[in-house]
Design an enzyme around this catalytic site. Structure first.
Site, PDB file in Angstrom:
ATOM      1  N   ASN A   7     -10.718   8.008  -8.497  1.00  0.00           N
ATOM      2  CA  ASN A   7     -11.329   6.731  -8.875  1.00  0.00           C
ATOM      3  C   ASN A   7     -12.201   6.277  -7.700  1.00  0.00           C
ATOM      4  O   ASN A   7     -11.689   5.837  -6.682  1.00  0.00           O
ATOM      5  CB  ASN A   7     -10.224   5.709  -9.171  1.00  0.00           C
ATOM      6  CG  ASN A   7     -10.770   4.322  -9.454  1.00  0.00           C
ATOM      7  OD1 ASN A   7     -11.973   4.137  -9.631  1.00  0.00           O
ATOM      8  ND2 ASN A   7      -9.886   3.336  -9.492  1.00  0.00           N
ATOM      9  N   LYS A   9     -14.032   3.745  -7.580  1.00  0.00           N
ATOM     10  CA  LYS A   9     -14.179   2.285  -7.540  1.00  0.00           C
ATOM     11  C   LYS A   9     -15.667   1.949  -7.325  1.00  0.00           C
ATOM     12  O   LYS A   9     -16.519   2.675  -7.825  1.00  0.00           O
ATOM     13  CB  LYS A   9     -13.268   1.693  -6.473  1.00  0.00           C
ATOM     14  CG  LYS A   9     -11.819   2.161  -6.648  1.00  0.00           C
ATOM     15  CD  LYS A   9     -10.822   1.388  -5.849  1.00  0.00           C
ATOM     16  CE  LYS A   9      -9.426   1.942  -6.140  1.00  0.00           C
ATOM     17  NZ  LYS A   9      -8.353   1.174  -5.512  1.00  0.00           N
ATOM     18  N   HIS A  88      -7.253  -1.156 -14.975  1.00  0.00           N
ATOM     19  CA  HIS A  88      -6.900  -0.978 -13.562  1.00  0.00           C
ATOM     20  C   HIS A  88      -6.469  -2.328 -12.977  1.00  0.00           C
ATOM     21  O   HIS A  88      -6.998  -3.376 -13.381  1.00  0.00           O
ATOM     22  CB  HIS A  88      -8.110  -0.437 -12.794  1.00  0.00           C
ATOM     23  CG  HIS A  88      -7.752  -0.033 -11.400  1.00  0.00           C
ATOM     24  ND1 HIS A  88      -7.672  -0.943 -10.379  1.00  0.00           N
ATOM     25  CD2 HIS A  88      -7.417   1.170 -10.870  1.00  0.00           C
ATOM     26  CE1 HIS A  88      -7.306  -0.311  -9.262  1.00  0.00           C
ATOM     27  NE2 HIS A  88      -7.152   0.965  -9.542  1.00  0.00           N
ATOM     28  N   GLU A  90      -7.172  -3.814 -10.382  1.00  0.00           N
ATOM     29  CA  GLU A  90      -8.273  -4.627  -9.831  1.00  0.00           C
ATOM     30  C   GLU A  90      -9.024  -5.345 -10.948  1.00  0.00           C
ATOM     31  O   GLU A  90      -9.528  -6.450 -10.743  1.00  0.00           O
ATOM     32  CB  GLU A  90      -9.199  -3.740  -8.979  1.00  0.00           C
ATOM     33  CG  GLU A  90      -8.522  -3.378  -7.657  1.00  0.00           C
ATOM     34  CD  GLU A  90      -8.926  -2.040  -7.064  1.00  0.00           C
ATOM     35  OE1 GLU A  90      -9.940  -1.469  -7.497  1.00  0.00           O
ATOM     36  OE2 GLU A  90      -8.199  -1.558  -6.174  1.00  0.00           O
ATOM     37  N   GLU A 158       0.613   2.448 -11.471  1.00  0.00           N
ATOM     38  CA  GLU A 158       0.087   2.119 -10.146  1.00  0.00           C
ATOM     39  C   GLU A 158       0.695   0.799  -9.672  1.00  0.00           C
ATOM     40  O   GLU A 158       0.197  -0.276 -10.026  1.00  0.00           O
ATOM     41  CB  GLU A 158      -1.432   1.979 -10.208  1.00  0.00           C
ATOM     42  CG  GLU A 158      -2.141   3.243 -10.610  1.00  0.00           C
ATOM     43  CD  GLU A 158      -3.569   3.268 -10.074  1.00  0.00           C
ATOM     44  OE1 GLU A 158      -3.882   4.162  -9.300  1.00  0.00           O
ATOM     45  OE2 GLU A 158      -4.353   2.373 -10.417  1.00  0.00           O
ATOM     46  N   GLY A 164      -4.167   0.959  -2.136  1.00  0.00           N
ATOM     47  CA  GLY A 164      -5.038   0.696  -0.991  1.00  0.00           C
ATOM     48  C   GLY A 164      -4.307   0.142   0.224  1.00  0.00           C
ATOM     49  O   GLY A 164      -4.936  -0.341   1.159  1.00  0.00           O
ATOM     50  N   SER A 200      -2.069   4.764  -2.930  1.00  0.00           N
ATOM     51  CA  SER A 200      -1.992   5.384  -1.593  1.00  0.00           C
ATOM     52  C   SER A 200      -1.588   6.857  -1.627  1.00  0.00           C
ATOM     53  O   SER A 200      -0.914   7.356  -0.724  1.00  0.00           O
ATOM     54  CB  SER A 200      -1.046   4.586  -0.690  1.00  0.00           C
ATOM     55  OG  SER A 200      -1.585   3.291  -0.449  1.00  0.00           O
ATOM     56  N   GLY A 221      -7.547   6.746  -5.216  1.00  0.00           N
ATOM     57  CA  GLY A 221      -8.697   5.935  -4.832  1.00  0.00           C
ATOM     58  C   GLY A 221      -9.248   6.400  -3.494  1.00  0.00           C
ATOM     59  O   GLY A 221     -10.042   7.348  -3.415  1.00  0.00           O
ATOM     60  N   GLY A 222      -8.807   5.736  -2.421  1.00  0.00           N
ATOM     61  CA  GLY A 222      -9.356   5.971  -1.083  1.00  0.00           C
ATOM     62  C   GLY A 222      -9.497   7.433  -0.687  1.00  0.00           C
ATOM     63  O   GLY A 222     -10.560   7.861  -0.223  1.00  0.00           O
TER      64      GLY A 222
END
Ligand code: PGA
Length: 239
Positions: A7, A9, A88, A90, A158, A164, A200, A221-222
């Protein structure tokens, strides 16, 4: 078969997306690799390797109309997406997504031929109170209400407190939570629904997570933003 979903983002415009995908050829025998890019970057995914599925991170539920700033499922399909992330955390936190609007998005996406990664997860207060199972059941019950056929459905668990933050959930927590989600999905559907863990995930912890019962893959993600890291993550998780 494990699923490895990236993802991006709100990262990587067209140039960076094209560069990432040109070089992204993960050794992924017997794995599904999915990359969710920003809307405008969908047009820069033509060079993606065949085994890499390209998707979006949100979708509107109407096919067209007076919804300024929104993108329909049909538009995503036309732009080359084969899947879409829905709900999601967010989106829930910053953009007012509810289980009810998420349900409409998931239905519209599936009806248009997209696969859906439907996200659920509890925040820290709920986890600490110990009511996470009830919370997740509500998200599943309401969010998946209009989805009768699970063929194109993937669920991603999640925990909000793990996204994150570098604080990955431990494998016992993941196992207990995924077992709860599995029970719900088995009761509602007569087909297997993959359950991803997200929050994470990195190339370092992915092996343990993917070896956990009822974990069918990860949403990243990251760590997905660097193609070399993502490739390593896939290798380590797919053993
Ligand atoms: P993270 O994000 O891997 O950076 O924690 C995961 C996600 O939000 O899907």
């Amino acid at each position: 078969m494990k699923i490895f979903a990236a993802n991006f983002k709100m990262n990587k415009g067209q140039k960076e997306t094209a560069e990432y995908l040109a070089d992204f050829n993960p050794k992924c025998n017997d794995a599904r690799v999915m990359v969710a890019v920003p809307f405008t970057s969908l047009s820069a995914t033509k060079n993606a390797k065949k085994q890499v599925e390209i998707g979006a991170q949100n979708v509107h539920f109407a096919p067209s109309g007076a919804y300024t700033g929104e993108i329909s499922a049909e538009m995503l399909v036309e732009a080359g997406a084969t899947f879409c992330i829905v709900a999601h955390s967010e989106r829930r936190k910053y953009f007012g997504e509810t289980d009810e609007t998420a349900a409409k998005r998931a239905k519209a996406a599936i009806d248009a031929g997209l696969d859906v990664i439907f996200c659920i997860g509890e925040d820290l207060a709920v986890r600490e109170k110990g009511t996470f199972k009830r919370k997740l059941t509500t998200q599943l019950k309401n969010g998946l209400k209009p989805i009768d056929d699970s063929t194109h459905l993937i669920v991603a668990y999640e925990p909000v407190w793990a996204i994150g933050t570098g604080k990955v959930a431990d494998v016992d927590t993941i196992a207990e939570t995924h077992a709860h989600i599995r029970k719900f999905l088995n009761k509602k559907y007569n087909k297997f629904v993959p359950i991803l863990y997200g929050g994470s995930v990195s190339e370092k912890n992915v092996a343990g997570i993917c070896a956990t019962k009822n974990v069918d893959g990860v949403l990243v993600g990251g760590a997905s933003l660097d193609s070399a890291r993502m490739k390593e993550l896939i290798l380590n998780g797919n053993k």
